[in-house]
Scaffold this motif. Sequence first.
Motif, PDB file in Angstrom:
ATOM      1  N   ASP A 196       0.752  -1.177  -0.030  1.00 32.42           N
ATOM      2  CA  ASP A 196      -0.010   0.086  -0.133  1.00 32.42           C
ATOM      3  C   ASP A 196       1.021   1.450  -0.033  1.00 32.42           C
ATOM      4  O   ASP A 196       0.629   2.244  -0.749  1.00 32.42           O
ATOM      5  N   GLN A 197       1.856   1.254   0.929  1.00 33.43           N
ATOM      6  CA  GLN A 197       2.622   2.701   0.879  1.00 33.43           C
ATOM      7  C   GLN A 197       3.410   2.943  -0.323  1.00 33.43           C
ATOM      8  O   GLN A 197       3.687   3.775  -1.031  1.00 33.43           O
ATOM      9  N   ALA A 198       3.964   1.504  -1.079  1.00 35.06           N
ATOM     10  CA  ALA A 198       4.595   1.746  -2.125  1.00 35.06           C
ATOM     11  C   ALA A 198       3.876   2.212  -3.470  1.00 35.06           C
ATOM     12  O   ALA A 198       4.061   2.891  -4.180  1.00 35.06           O
ATOM     13  N   ARG A 199       2.694   1.633  -3.169  1.00 36.32           N
ATOM     14  CA  ARG A 199       1.483   2.176  -4.393  1.00 36.32           C
ATOM     15  C   ARG A 199       1.287   3.800  -4.067  1.00 36.32           C
ATOM     16  O   ARG A 199       1.172   4.591  -5.209  1.00 36.32           O
ATOM     17  N   LYS A 200       1.212   4.351  -3.050  1.00 39.12           N
ATOM     18  CA  LYS A 200       0.866   5.727  -2.718  1.00 39.12           C
ATOM     19  C   LYS A 200       2.210   6.601  -3.290  1.00 39.12           C
ATOM     20  O   LYS A 200       2.152   7.481  -3.659  1.00 39.12           O
TER      21      LYS A 200
END
Length: 405
Positions: A196-200
């Motif tokens: 999720d953080q990488a996607r952000k």
Amino acid sequence: MRATLLVVFAVAALVSGNAAAQTTALTHATVIDGSGAAPQRDITIVMENGRIREMAPGLAAPPNATVVDLTGKFVVPGIINGHGHVGPPPRDPQLRQYALYGVTTTTSMYFDQDDVQEFKQRQKAGDLKGARIMTVMYRFMSEPFKPGSEAKTPDEARAKVDEIVAKGTDFVKVWIDAQGGRYPKLTPEFTAAVMDQARKHGKIRMAHIVELADARRVVDQGVNILAHNVRDQEIPDDFIATLKARDVSVISTLAREEALFVFGDGPGFTDNPFFQKGLTPERLALLKTKVRADQANDPDRPRWLRMFDTDKRNLKKLADADRYFIQGFFEHRQMELMRDAGLTPMQIIQSFSKNNAEMLGIDREFGTLATGKAADLLVLAKNPLDDITNMRTMEAVYLGGKKFE
């Protein structure tokens, strides 16, 4: 089919506009451009400022160009290695060896010190002493007391993603592997936080997996690339359909899996001159003695063999389903193993060029030979469509339009 990743990855700077304005014309070549199209004959490729300025049949070489007659020769895109390891520094000797084997772009999939970003900037400025490099900088893993295991909670995982993104990582990678039951795996909550953080941050997400259950889990969490094939069981059709629906790419690492046991079988390819050119005499002697004995007596040997056979079956199923595959000597050995698994030479060439470039988000610049793209290409003495091992008949490697020596 082109894989549409969930992020846009801008890498135009990988090809420097500051390269020396040297013009080279490769004439009368047979070009296999990496797109899957039929070979083009009697082609002239004009390279300038690191790029292909023109490419067409019967094209006259510019008056200022250095002309290289390639009558009877074959030109293919430089090899893009989607699962490489580079480090620790100095990197130049490692990247030089990649380039001498025809690998013009490689990933570094383990850990890289912060200086790798300065190194990449020098490459972008035209200082190419070997293959171009892209890096994960860090891999999240669960093995205790090893780099990569520092973050323990989902919040710590998110903070670590922020840190490596700030340092310029190209990709974000998790490593989900119990290593035969010796260690706990990263939890679903932890990997979900990383994804999720990488996607952000708009980063391409990768996962090292072994088991189908973990592959399903991380695909559901939004991974873009499975950095190994499923190796614990045959892949079911419904999972292949999921990969296609979500545009998830798969890296085949058959050569890596084979290397876990093959030296214990006897001489194998250790007597192959193409293999030996990448080794010092000391390393070759070690492979033929200690490594051979260790692998022959390895208690995990039966498991490695089972996983290798499963990997080969899954590779063919995925290739038939039009999933993308990635991979100095082991890239060529991977090509042989892909052939043995049932892929055609054209499929294999595309896997190491167009498909890999699309998977890594660099296809605007790399992966196929076309006007305006990076002049990263190989000159072969023999036709690789007749036999994929003809990729080893390299007579020249051009990196950014310059012959690599």
